[in-house]
Design an enzyme around this catalytic site. Structure first.
Site, short mmCIF file in Angstrom:
data_model
loop_
_atom_site.label_atom_id
_atom_site.label_comp_id
_atom_site.label_asym_id
_atom_site.label_seq_id
_atom_site.Cartn_x
_atom_site.Cartn_y
_atom_site.Cartn_z
N PHE A 1 -6.22 -0.77 -41.82
CA PHE A 1 -5.85 -0.25 -43.15
C PHE A 1 -5.09 -1.29 -43.96
O PHE A 1 -5.54 -1.77 -45.00
CB PHE A 1 -5.04 1.03 -42.97
CG PHE A 1 -4.18 1.43 -44.13
CD1 PHE A 1 -4.72 1.57 -45.40
CD2 PHE A 1 -2.82 1.65 -43.96
CE1 PHE A 1 -3.92 1.94 -46.49
CE2 PHE A 1 -2.01 2.01 -45.02
CZ PHE A 1 -2.56 2.15 -46.28
N ASN B 1 -10.08 -7.01 -33.19
CA ASN B 1 -10.97 -6.64 -32.08
C ASN B 1 -11.53 -5.22 -32.25
O ASN B 1 -12.22 -4.72 -31.35
CB ASN B 1 -10.23 -6.75 -30.74
CG ASN B 1 -9.10 -5.74 -30.60
OD1 ASN B 1 -8.69 -5.11 -31.57
ND2 ASN B 1 -8.59 -5.60 -29.39
N GLY C 1 -9.27 -0.83 -35.90
CA GLY C 1 -9.82 -1.20 -37.20
C GLY C 1 -11.28 -0.78 -37.35
O GLY C 1 -11.91 -0.29 -36.41
N VAL D 1 -5.97 -10.54 -29.81
CA VAL D 1 -4.88 -11.51 -29.89
C VAL D 1 -4.04 -11.57 -28.63
O VAL D 1 -3.21 -12.48 -28.48
CB VAL D 1 -3.96 -11.24 -31.12
CG1 VAL D 1 -4.74 -11.38 -32.42
CG2 VAL D 1 -3.27 -9.90 -31.01
N SER E 1 -2.01 -4.24 -34.45
CA SER E 1 -1.30 -3.27 -33.61
C SER E 1 -1.75 -1.87 -33.97
O SER E 1 -1.97 -1.57 -35.15
CB SER E 1 0.22 -3.36 -33.83
OG SER E 1 0.89 -2.34 -33.11
N ALA F 1 4.54 -8.09 -38.76
CA ALA F 1 4.65 -6.73 -39.27
C ALA F 1 5.47 -5.88 -38.31
O ALA F 1 4.98 -5.47 -37.26
CB ALA F 1 3.27 -6.12 -39.46
N TYR G 1 5.64 2.01 -28.84
CA TYR G 1 5.49 1.41 -30.17
C TYR G 1 6.82 0.85 -30.67
O TYR G 1 6.90 -0.30 -31.11
CB TYR G 1 4.96 2.45 -31.14
CG TYR G 1 4.67 1.92 -32.53
CD1 TYR G 1 3.67 0.98 -32.74
CD2 TYR G 1 5.39 2.37 -33.64
CE1 TYR G 1 3.39 0.50 -34.01
CE2 TYR G 1 5.11 1.90 -34.91
CZ TYR G 1 4.11 0.96 -35.09
OH TYR G 1 3.84 0.48 -36.35
N LYS H 1 7.68 -3.26 -31.22
CA LYS H 1 8.08 -3.85 -32.50
C LYS H 1 9.47 -4.50 -32.42
O LYS H 1 9.71 -5.54 -33.03
CB LYS H 1 8.06 -2.78 -33.59
CG LYS H 1 6.67 -2.27 -33.94
CD LYS H 1 5.77 -3.36 -34.48
CE LYS H 1 4.46 -2.82 -35.01
NZ LYS H 1 3.58 -3.88 -35.54
N THR I 1 3.41 3.90 -45.23
CA THR I 1 2.53 3.38 -46.27
C THR I 1 1.21 4.14 -46.21
O THR I 1 0.74 4.50 -45.14
CB THR I 1 2.30 1.87 -46.07
OG1 THR I 1 3.57 1.21 -46.12
CG2 THR I 1 1.41 1.30 -47.16
#
Length: 328
Positions: free
Chosen positions: A12, A33, A37, A58, A76, A115, A146, A150, A176
């Site tokens: 996104f 990958n 996505g 990655v 991620s 990010a 998660y 981060k 977002t």
């Protein structure tokens, strides 16, 4: 022509960043990958002479030919449903993936922006949340895969900055939304809009009095772009401080969609934060940035996007298959 590598390019936010950097005259190398996505998000860029796509995980060794000026690490899972289904991959992309990209940035002498997220604040005891707040995080709870991924990203990035002198940028992204989100990924906006499109009642967890602050994707991308080109190496909140309760937001979506669903209540998930609102004083001062798109306009654009999807696209958006990754 400046060259930038964007990981998570088919996601996104990553796909919108690819659009922005191509439009700004950069040569963009997108990497993904497709674990969360969708190639549809970047199909329009594949014939562009200033865009190259590499399908790659990655967490494996990364090799990119020629020079790089910038790296943006956005690979991620970013939604609760995703990172609860693939917790190991979530931890690996935040640790191994970040380590690989920091090494690449060192080798290429590139500036890297990672990010991060408002989730580093956990279920905050300080409101609104500013960058100097250390957070209230349950490291071993379901969401810890998660949150801690981060937090580790931030720690190792700052270690590379302090020990190696690497140019680093850290964006802490608050909720977002916008076109190209995936329905049913557990985040509030696509969850509500998916239920509205299917004619289902909107599910609110807990009493609905917990708060969120929603930032439209164009505003988020602008903030990230300015941060990358700034001289500031420490974390910066980018989000919209206009706060609303989840209950009120559900009723906004019902009004927007013109449907007659009810709001139904279910038990609150473990460690679900009760308040989430960014303090953006640093971004305002440092980047001369503030959000421009109000929630009513942004939600209208987002709903129009979802309404415009074909049945096949809606199905693919709602049914992500993680079977190839579950045991990795």
């Amino acid at each position: 022509m400046k060259r930038v590598l964007i990981t998570g390019a088919a996601g996104f936010l990553g796909s919108h960043l690819c659009d922005r950097f191509v439009a700004e005259g950069f040569y963009v190398i997108g990497m993904d990958n497709f674990i969360t996505g969708d190639k549809k998000n970047i199909n329009h860029l594949l014939e562009n002479a200033n865009f190259q796509f590499i399908e790659h995980d990655v967490t494996d060794f990364i090799e990119v030919a020629n020079d790089l000026d910038y790296i943006l690490h956005f690979a991620s899972p970013a939604s609760p449903i995703d990172y609860l289904k693939i917790p190991i991959q979530t931890l690996k992309v935040g640790s191994l993936g970040t380590h690989n990209l920091l090494g690449l940035a060192m080798a290429k002498k590139a500036r890297i922006l990672i990010a991060s997220t408002s989730e580093v604040y956990g279920d905050p005891l300080v409101h609104p949340q500013s960058e100097d707040y250390y957070g209230n995080v349950n490291a071993i709870g379901p969401r810890g895969v998660y949150d801690e991924a981060k937090r580790f990203m931030e720690s190792i990035t700052m270690a590379y900055h302090r020990f190696h002198g690497l140019e680093t940028r850290i964006v802490r992204i608050f909720n977002t939304y916008g076109p190209r989100m995936r329905l049913n990924d557990g985040r509030v906006v696509p969850a509500f809009m998916g239920q509205a499109l299917r004619g289902e009642d909107l599910t609110v967890f807990g009493d609905g009095l917990q708060t969120r602050s929603f930032c439209y994707v164009d505003d988020q991308v602008e903030g990230i772009y300015r941060l990358l080109l700034s001289d500031y190496s420490y974390p910066v909140n980018i989000g919209n401080p206009h706060e609303t309760t989840i209950k009120d937001f559900a009723n906004e979506i019902i009004g927007l969609t013109g449907t007659s669903q009810k709001v139904v209540f279910k038990d609150l998930p473990v460690d679900d934060p009760m308040q989430r609102q960014p303090n953006i004083e640093l971004a305002s001062k440092l980047l001369k940035w503030e959000p421009k798109v109000n929630r009513a306009e942004g939600m209208k654009r987002t709903f129009e996007y979802f309404k415009g999807l074909t049945k096949e696209e809606l199905y693919r958006s709602e049914h992500k298959d993680f079977s190839d990754y579950i045991n990795k």
